[in-house]
Write an enzyme that holds these catalytic residues in place. Structure first.
Site, mmCIF file in Angstrom:
data_model
loop_
_atom_site.group_PDB
_atom_site.id
_atom_site.type_symbol
_atom_site.label_atom_id
_atom_site.label_comp_id
_atom_site.label_asym_id
_atom_site.label_seq_id
_atom_site.Cartn_x
_atom_site.Cartn_y
_atom_site.Cartn_z
ATOM 1 N N GLU A 194 40.410 -31.808 51.963
ATOM 2 C CA GLU A 194 40.361 -31.172 50.640
ATOM 3 C C GLU A 194 41.348 -31.849 49.691
ATOM 4 O O GLU A 194 42.497 -32.091 50.069
ATOM 5 C CB GLU A 194 40.684 -29.681 50.784
ATOM 6 N N HIS A 195 40.862 -32.144 48.504
ATOM 7 C CA HIS A 195 41.651 -32.868 47.495
ATOM 8 C C HIS A 195 42.054 -34.248 47.998
ATOM 9 O O HIS A 195 43.094 -34.775 47.623
ATOM 10 C CB HIS A 195 42.869 -32.043 47.045
ATOM 11 N N GLY A 204 30.110 -20.598 41.476
ATOM 12 C CA GLY A 204 31.507 -20.171 41.550
ATOM 13 C C GLY A 204 31.971 -19.808 42.945
ATOM 14 O O GLY A 204 33.093 -19.367 43.139
ATOM 15 N N ALA A 205 31.118 -19.986 43.955
ATOM 16 C CA ALA A 205 31.502 -19.637 45.322
ATOM 17 C C ALA A 205 32.125 -20.822 46.050
ATOM 18 O O ALA A 205 32.433 -20.741 47.236
ATOM 19 C CB ALA A 205 30.293 -19.115 46.102
ATOM 20 N N LEU A 249 30.637 -23.656 46.721
ATOM 21 C CA LEU A 249 29.651 -24.294 47.604
ATOM 22 C C LEU A 249 28.916 -25.424 46.881
ATOM 23 O O LEU A 249 27.857 -25.863 47.313
ATOM 24 C CB LEU A 249 28.663 -23.247 48.140
ATOM 25 N N SER A 250 29.466 -25.865 45.772
ATOM 26 C CA SER A 250 28.940 -27.023 45.041
ATOM 27 C C SER A 250 27.576 -26.809 44.412
ATOM 28 O O SER A 250 26.672 -27.644 44.535
ATOM 29 C CB SER A 250 28.866 -28.261 45.942
ATOM 30 N N ASP A 264 31.213 -33.904 46.703
ATOM 31 C CA ASP A 264 30.127 -32.921 46.680
ATOM 32 C C ASP A 264 28.763 -33.584 46.503
ATOM 33 O O ASP A 264 27.790 -33.231 47.173
ATOM 34 C CB ASP A 264 30.370 -31.902 45.554
ATOM 35 N N TYR A 306 42.767 -28.174 38.335
ATOM 36 C CA TYR A 306 42.204 -29.289 39.109
ATOM 37 C C TYR A 306 42.620 -30.622 38.478
ATOM 38 O O TYR A 306 43.106 -31.522 39.157
ATOM 39 C CB TYR A 306 40.684 -29.147 39.163
#
Ligand code: GLA
Length: 372
Positions: free
Chosen positions: A30-31, A113-114, A116-117, A163, A215
């Site tokens: 992540e990131h 917004g969840a 999940l892309s 993503d 971000y």
């Protein structure tokens, strides 16, 4: 209504085809993507479908079953706000490759917004549809880069390549080990069920918005740290202790600590999966979460509580996924303990007066494809 029927109703003609692009869950990494690092996502069954047909002009007409409006008409050079900016950006970039006007009917079963892309799925479904309609042959790696550029330049979100790559390159039953610098990728078998495990996805119902500045700030901090360390990207930091010792700013030190260790965790996780040691992945997930919470500072209360409750109930591990500040958490748990973990998380949310989480167990699915 299915997207083909909805297309006919909206445009009074049949679509030429229907394309689907999935959302993704990032197992780990992540990131790291915009730091030229490693990621390990898999595609899920939920995604965005696009029914489409060519038009004999240069206008892009987009409608969405999830939007209340009558659709949006986009002419070359137009900048449009809201959800239509994603398909409009993709269409604008594909014009250089010979793509012209089209009518699109978009349908999504991915919650926005969840984490999940849903954005990448929308970009990738549009890109695939437009390319196939116009016979444009662009490799999937290049198409992922084009979809990313559409989001960067037309929507204004400085996202990385993960993503879009996941949506276009993932295969059924596998996670995708992607090197975001070289673009090289490999398929890593991921079948938790076969190992007696369940991978739960907890939509914490705290909506995230990547555009809110945090971000972009993380990205800028990483770029600043790389500049101070004299490396092209944080991917290139080999000696973590020396790097931390040479940075005066404690915030930058924390960011570097996360990115460098997260890349190692991705390599370890991929190695464990290849060795068939799926359960051992759990400790990597939890280590990733703690690093995202304490070093990268992108976690949020609902995510922390979900991970804590899962671990307290005997899960092998868990972590937040995606950009942060809202979205989903994944939990790896023995199949026979999955119900207890679900109950514990749901109970902890109720006790705090939070919106109930939505918990599912999606399996790795195939990447973007033509449906009909
Ligand atoms: C978002 C971005 C990705 C990636 C993740 C964090 O999902 O779109 O490119 O940076 O956040 O890993």
């Amino acid at each position: 209504m299915n997207p083909a029927a909805a297309f006919e109703e909206a445009y009074r003609r049949a679509p030429e085809g229907v394309w689907h692009a999935p959302g993704r869950i990032n197992l780990i990494g992540e990131h790291t993507d915009y730091n030229d690092g490693l990621v390990l996502p898999f595609a899920i069954g939920l995604g965005v479908s696009v029914a489409a047909a060519r038009r004999d002009d240069d206008v892009l007409h987009v409608r969405s079953l999830q939007a209340a409006d009558e659709g949006v008409e986009v002419r070359p050079g137009d900048r449009v706000p809201g959800w239509a900016a994603y398909p409009a950006g993709v269409a604008a970039l594909l014009r250089e490759h010979g793509v012209r006007g089209a009518s699109l009917l978009i349908d999504s079963d991915l919650p926005a917004g969840a984490g999940l892309s849903s954005s990448a799925a929308l970009e990738c479904a549009t890109a695939l549809a437009l390319c196939e309609l116009y016979g444009v042959e662009i490799g999937r790696r290049e198409l992922a880069a084009l979809a990313q550029r559409a989001e960067n330049d037309y929507v204004g979100v400085p996202c990385g390549i993960m993503d879009q790559s996941a949506s276009l390159l993932c295969e059924d039953g596998h996670a995708l080990l992607l090197d975001c610098r070289s673009g090289l990728s490999g398929q890593v078998p991921f079948a938790p069920g076969a190992a007696g495990l369940t991978l739960l996805v907890v939509d914490t119902r705290a909506e995230h918005a990547l555009g809110d500045g945090e971000y972009a700030r993380r990205r800028a901090e990483c770029e600043e740290a790389a500049r101070l360390l004299g490396v092209p990207a944080l991917r290139d930091v080999k000696d973590l202790a020396a790097a931390l010792g040479s940075l005066a700013d404690p915030v930058l030190r924390r960011r570097v600590q996360h990115v460098v260790t997260e890349n190692h965790r991705v390599e370890a996780a991929a190695g464990l999966l290849r060795a068939g040691a799926v359960a051992e992945l759990g400790s990597m997930l939890t280590a990733s979460h703690l690093s995202l919470r304490d070093q990268y500072e992108v976690s949020w209360p609902e995510a922390d509580v979900a991970v804590e409750e899962a671990l307290r109930t005997g899960a092998r591990g868990g972590r937040m996924i995606g950009g942060g500040f809202g979205g989903s958490v994944i939990v790896l748990v023995a199949a026979d303990r999955a119900a207890a973990v679900r109950d514990a998380i749901t109970g902890a949310y109720a006790a705090r007066g939070w919106t109930a989480p939505v918990i599912s167990a999606p399996a790795p699915a195939r990447g973007a494809h033509r449906v009909s």
